[in-house]
Motif scaffolding. Structure first.
Motif, short mmCIF file in Angstrom:
data_model
loop_
_atom_site.label_atom_id
_atom_site.label_comp_id
_atom_site.label_asym_id
_atom_site.label_seq_id
_atom_site.Cartn_x
_atom_site.Cartn_y
_atom_site.Cartn_z
N ILE A 1 0.84 -1.20 0.00
CA ILE A 1 0.00 0.00 0.00
C ILE A 1 0.88 1.26 0.00
CG2 ILE A 1 -1.69 1.32 1.35
CD1 ILE A 1 -2.80 -1.38 2.30
N LEU A 2 1.94 1.22 0.82
CA LEU A 2 2.85 2.38 0.87
C LEU A 2 3.45 2.65 -0.51
CD1 LEU A 2 4.69 1.96 4.27
CD2 LEU A 2 3.42 3.96 3.53
N SER A 3 3.88 1.56 -1.16
CA SER A 3 4.47 1.71 -2.48
C SER A 3 3.46 2.32 -3.45
CB SER A 3 4.95 0.34 -2.96
OG SER A 3 5.38 0.39 -4.27
N GLY A 4 2.20 1.88 -3.34
CA GLY A 4 1.14 2.47 -4.17
C GLY A 4 1.00 3.97 -3.91
N PHE A 5 1.07 4.35 -2.64
CA PHE A 5 0.99 5.78 -2.28
C PHE A 5 2.16 6.57 -2.88
CE2 PHE A 5 -2.03 4.92 1.31
CZ PHE A 5 -2.97 5.88 0.96
N PHE A 6 3.36 5.95 -2.86
CA PHE A 6 4.51 6.65 -3.47
C PHE A 6 4.19 6.98 -4.92
CE2 PHE A 6 7.59 3.85 -0.80
CZ PHE A 6 7.19 4.50 0.34
N GLY A 7 3.65 5.95 -5.61
CA GLY A 7 3.34 6.14 -7.03
C GLY A 7 2.37 7.28 -7.24
N VAL A 8 1.29 7.28 -6.43
CA VAL A 8 0.31 8.36 -6.55
C VAL A 8 1.00 9.69 -6.25
CG1 VAL A 8 -1.89 9.27 -5.71
CG2 VAL A 8 -1.56 6.81 -5.84
N GLY A 9 1.86 9.68 -5.23
CA GLY A 9 2.58 10.90 -4.85
C GLY A 9 3.41 11.45 -6.01
N PHE A 10 4.16 10.57 -6.68
CA PHE A 10 4.99 11.05 -7.80
C PHE A 10 4.14 11.52 -8.98
CE2 PHE A 10 8.34 8.49 -5.72
CZ PHE A 10 9.24 9.53 -5.55
N SER A 11 2.95 10.93 -9.11
CA SER A 11 2.09 11.35 -10.23
C SER A 11 1.51 12.74 -10.01
CB SER A 11 0.96 10.34 -10.43
OG SER A 11 -0.02 10.52 -9.42
N LEU A 12 1.58 13.23 -8.75
CA LEU A 12 0.98 14.54 -8.45
C LEU A 12 1.85 15.70 -8.94
CD1 LEU A 12 -0.11 13.86 -4.78
CD2 LEU A 12 -1.57 13.92 -6.78
N VAL A 13 3.13 15.38 -9.21
CA VAL A 13 4.05 16.44 -9.66
C VAL A 13 3.56 17.00 -10.99
CG1 VAL A 13 6.41 16.92 -10.38
CG2 VAL A 13 5.98 15.37 -8.47
N GLY A 14 3.57 18.32 -11.11
CA GLY A 14 3.15 18.94 -12.37
C GLY A 14 1.80 19.61 -12.23
N PHE A 15 1.24 20.04 -13.36
CA PHE A 15 -0.05 20.72 -13.33
C PHE A 15 -1.14 19.79 -12.79
CE2 PHE A 15 1.60 23.42 -17.00
CZ PHE A 15 1.87 24.49 -16.15
N ALA A 16 -1.94 20.31 -11.86
CA ALA A 16 -3.04 19.52 -11.32
C ALA A 16 -4.14 19.42 -12.37
CB ALA A 16 -3.58 20.20 -10.07
N PRO A 17 -4.93 18.32 -12.31
CA PRO A 17 -6.04 18.24 -13.26
C PRO A 17 -7.08 19.31 -12.93
CG PRO A 17 -6.13 16.44 -11.67
CD PRO A 17 -4.83 17.16 -11.45
N ILE A 18 -7.93 19.59 -13.87
CA ILE A 18 -9.04 20.58 -13.77
C ILE A 18 -8.52 22.02 -13.73
CG2 ILE A 18 -11.19 21.26 -12.60
CD1 ILE A 18 -11.30 18.32 -13.41
N ASP A 19 -7.80 22.43 -12.64
CA ASP A 19 -7.45 23.85 -12.56
C ASP A 19 -6.00 24.15 -12.94
OD1 ASP A 19 -6.15 22.82 -10.42
OD2 ASP A 19 -7.27 23.91 -8.89
N ALA A 20 -5.22 23.11 -13.29
CA ALA A 20 -3.84 23.28 -13.77
C ALA A 20 -2.94 24.05 -12.79
CB ALA A 20 -3.82 23.94 -15.14
N TYR A 21 -3.15 23.87 -11.50
CA TYR A 21 -2.26 24.51 -10.53
C TYR A 21 -0.96 23.70 -10.47
CZ TYR A 21 -0.58 26.82 -6.37
OH TYR A 21 0.19 27.54 -5.51
N PRO A 22 0.21 24.35 -10.65
CA PRO A 22 1.46 23.57 -10.62
C PRO A 22 1.80 23.09 -9.20
CG PRO A 22 1.92 25.91 -10.88
CD PRO A 22 0.44 25.78 -10.90
N ARG A 23 1.96 21.76 -9.07
CA ARG A 23 2.24 21.21 -7.74
C ARG A 23 3.64 20.61 -7.70
NH1 ARG A 23 -3.26 17.74 -6.93
NH2 ARG A 23 -2.41 16.76 -8.78
N PHE A 24 4.36 20.85 -6.65
CA PHE A 24 5.68 20.24 -6.39
C PHE A 24 6.63 20.30 -7.58
CE2 PHE A 24 2.35 17.79 -4.15
CZ PHE A 24 2.59 18.30 -2.89
N THR A 25 6.66 21.42 -8.27
CA THR A 25 7.57 21.51 -9.42
C THR A 25 8.90 22.12 -9.00
OG1 THR A 25 6.60 23.62 -10.00
CG2 THR A 25 5.76 21.71 -11.15
N PHE A 26 8.99 22.66 -7.79
CA PHE A 26 10.22 23.22 -7.23
C PHE A 26 10.91 24.18 -8.20
CE2 PHE A 26 9.59 19.00 -5.38
CZ PHE A 26 9.44 19.36 -4.05
N GLY A 27 10.12 24.89 -8.96
CA GLY A 27 10.69 25.88 -9.86
C GLY A 27 11.24 25.31 -11.16
#
Lengths: 162, 501
Positions: free
Chosen positions: B168-194
């Motif tokens: 389950i933890l490994s699955g969460f890591f995967g979801v976590g890494f997929s969050l990097v970049g523009f968010a869906p719907i409102d395209a807010y940039p997440r965790f791009t660190f510049g």
């Protein structure tokens, strides 16, 4: 040691990371009028990682206690494969240098250099034959470069040779 | 459907496509038979070759690699007791004893024939199931997709590896890494660190190649390849299998293939799990279970028909839902997207020719596989003597080309290395990386559809629970998690009881 305390270290590290992740989501702004915004999924992931790392920590502490209370604990579990840290870290360092200089020096030179050094690092001392490795490296990097550049149109960096 | 399949055959019956399938199968077999190299790796390093090709040609090559990669492992498994891939671990149980009894030829014949039968059966199932499933899935909305993504995520977490919590933890890591970049719907940039390069998120290919190929190279470096000069001595003769004996295995073949197909369809697990389950099932249902492991064809039949039938099964969810059934199909998902094709129910409408081209390529690849394995057996064994310390660095260079070619930038090579090191560390701490991949692919599907669904229902969560298909999937999810928790508790209790005694 990794075997015995690995899960404890991992879970502690993950719990701290989860807290950092959660705090960092506060900076995500709400841009839509909806119940959940862009911060929801990261927060959920942070909470999930925190909870499950907690469970992992509890389980591994319990296991450790069980092992310790058992008198004459068979501490050495026999198969403890030796990790060759020099070779491992050397390989990672090689790859980092390879990627950092790839654009400026170019694919051909960097790949040849990388392959020679990486083969020498992996090969046993008795099998080390730099000339042979060099020939293998030159042939393979030239072949990869030309096949991908001219047949498959992948624009590999030509660097100082370009 | 038959017309479409015929059209698929017509599209691949060109000199180029046929050569690509043949080449793919050959390369796949070589990757399959060398321990440490897998079908996933073969697909990973050949993906950049397909960039400039027509999608059908690219897929033809990849299908050849897939089928060859799953099948190649049987040769060293039988002759040398070395499973070339995890898909043929249980082939060694009976294959090697048979070879030692002087029946190597017969053991190989059995493996090749049942591999073919398993493969073809699974393709038939794929062709029959995928189109109607896709037709059904076209009607799915955000509620259904959210539920399917959650179902797949929990399923893989509970099935991969031996620890539920770590899965389950490994699955969460995967979801976590997929969050990097523009968010869906409102395209807010997440965790791009510049980093501008991170705006679009991590590309799937460097993630996959890093996790499955670069980590493998680091593992080899860690144990510093010890050259084991083995003298492979064996004689291959007597390929014949009596017809009566062949038909005696019919039920075993069908059961094992069915197990393979079913496991293949489940997201994230494939031949590596199927062969062991099929072997155990064959042993448990046999009239002579005590003979298993002593060198009887039954064990080989179970193992080899199940691992090849997992291939067709794994393609079912990929083609009809856009969810990969195993690691190779995750790679194929990346391959399809490279060509601008979004795997999922609409694929039949947007690129029906490619889908049926894939089906036809699979059938041809199975035939080519049989021919190659029979004709080149002795030659293939020689491949095993190529030292890994020479092969692995060249493979690394090919991985770099693959990652670089995605966007023509070094940044993706950095991502490749990052995920390679991450994969290595995870393996060292006994975390399976497969849930990470699934989390990475399914996370955005779940999030996008959750947010889309909530917008559709104006913030009301009840449709997720009242729409019949969505509710059904969520119910099965709860049930399967509860089952797994109950089971692992029971196991742990049994283990502690054993310690206390």
């Amino acid at each position: 040691m990794v075997k015995k305390y690995g899960d404890i270290y991992a879970s502690l590290f993950l719990m701290i990371s989860a807290v950092v992740l959660y705090i960092s989501t506060f900076s995500i702004k709400m841009l839509t009028v909806s119940k959940i915004g862009s911060a929801f999924a990261p927060q959920l992931v942070a909470i999930g990682i925190f909870i499950f790392s907690g469970i992992l920590l509890r389980n591994s502490l319990k296991e450790l206690k069980n092992k310790d209370t058992k008198e004459n604990s068979n501490a050495q579990e026999g198969d403890n494969p030796q990790i060759n840290y020099a070779c491992l870290l050397g390989s990672v360092a090689l790859m980092i240098v390879y990627l950092l200089l790839l654009n400026s020096v170019g694919f051909l030179i960097m790949t040849t250099g990388y392959i020679v050094l990486q083969i020498s690092l992996l090969a046993d001392k008795s099998e080390r034959n730099i000339l042979k490795f060099f020939i293998i490296a030159v042939i393979s990097s030239v072949a990869i470069y030309y096949i991908f550049r001219s047949i498959f149109h992948v624009m590999l960096p030509s660097g100082i040779l370009g | 459907m038959l017309e479409m399949l015929l059209a698929g055959f017509v599209s691949i019956f060109t000199f180029k496509s046929m050569s690509l399938i043949t080449l793919g199968t050959l390369l796949g077999i070589i990757f399959g038979l060398i321990p440490g190299l897998t079908a996933t790796m073969a697909v990973a390093i050949c993906l950049p070759i397909t960039y400039g090709m027509h999608p059908i040609e690219g897929m033809a090559l990849l299908m050849g690699l897939y089928i060859g990669g799953v099948s190649g492992g049987l040769i060293p498994a039988i002759l040398l007791k070395i499973p070339g891939t995890p898909s043929c671990i249980s082939t060694t149980f009976d294959g090697y004893p048979m070879a030692q009894k002087g029946e190597a030829g017969k053991a190989l014949s059995w493996s090749i024939i049942v591999s073919f039968i398993g493969g073809i059966l699974s393709i038939i199932v794929l062709i029959l199931i995928a189109p109607p499933l896709a037709k059904l899935a076209v009607k799915f909305g955000p509620y259904e997709y959210f539920a399917i993504a959650i179902f797949s995520l929990t399923l893989i977490a509970s099935l991969a590896g031996d620890s539920l919590v770590k899965g389950i933890l490994s699955g969460f890591f995967g979801v976590g890494f997929s969050l990097v970049g523009f968010a869906p719907i409102d395209a807010y940039p997440r965790f791009t660190f510049g980093f501008d390069e991170l705006d679009g998120g991590f590309n799937l290919l460097p993630v996959l190649i890093g996790l499955f190929a670069v980590s493998e190279i680091l593992l080899a470096a860690e144990s510093k390849y010890k050259s084991k000069k083995q003298n492979h001595s064996f004689s291959i003769s007597g390929y014949g299998i009596p017809l009566k004996e062949f038909f005696g295995q019919t039920w075993n073949m069908i059961r094992s293939s069915a197990i393979g197909i079913a496991i293949g369809i489940l997201p994230g697990i494939g031949g590596g799990t199927a062969n062991i389950i099929a072997y155990v099932a064959a042993k448990n249902q046999s009239k002579y279970p005590e003979k298993f492991g002593t060198g009887i064809p039954d064990g080989i039949v179970a193992s080899e028909s199940s691992n090849n039938s997992a291939t067709g099964g794994a393609l079912v969810p990929l083609i009809s839902l856009g969810i990969p059934g195993d690691t190779v199909t995750a790679m194929l998902l990346g391959g399809l997207m490279l060509h601008g094709l979004q795997p999922g129910p609409l694929l039949f409408q947007t690129a029906g020719d490619v889908v049926y081209g894939i089906f036809a390529s699979l059938i041809v690849a199975n035939v080519v596989m049989v021919i190659f394995l029979y004709a080149g057996m002795k030659w293939f064994v020689k491949c095993l003597s190529v030292p890994q310390h020479i092969l692995l660095p060249i493979i690394t260079a090919l991985c770099v080309v693959g990652a670089y070619g995605v966007n023509n930038r070094v940044f993706d090579v950095g991502a490749l290395l990052f995920f390679g090191i991450l994969g290595y560390i995870m393996m060292k701490f006994n975390f399976s990386v497969i849930p990470l991949v699934l989390g990475f692919i399914l996370g955005p599907i779940a999030e996008t559809n959750l947010r889309r669904g909530l917008m559709l229902s104006q913030g009301d969560f009840t449709p997720f629970l009242t729409e019949p298909i969505a509710a059904g999937f969520l119910l099965v999810t709860v049930f399967s998690v509860a089952m797994k928790v109950w089971k692992s508790r029971k196991q742990r209790k049994a283990a502690t009881d054993a310690i206390d005694m």
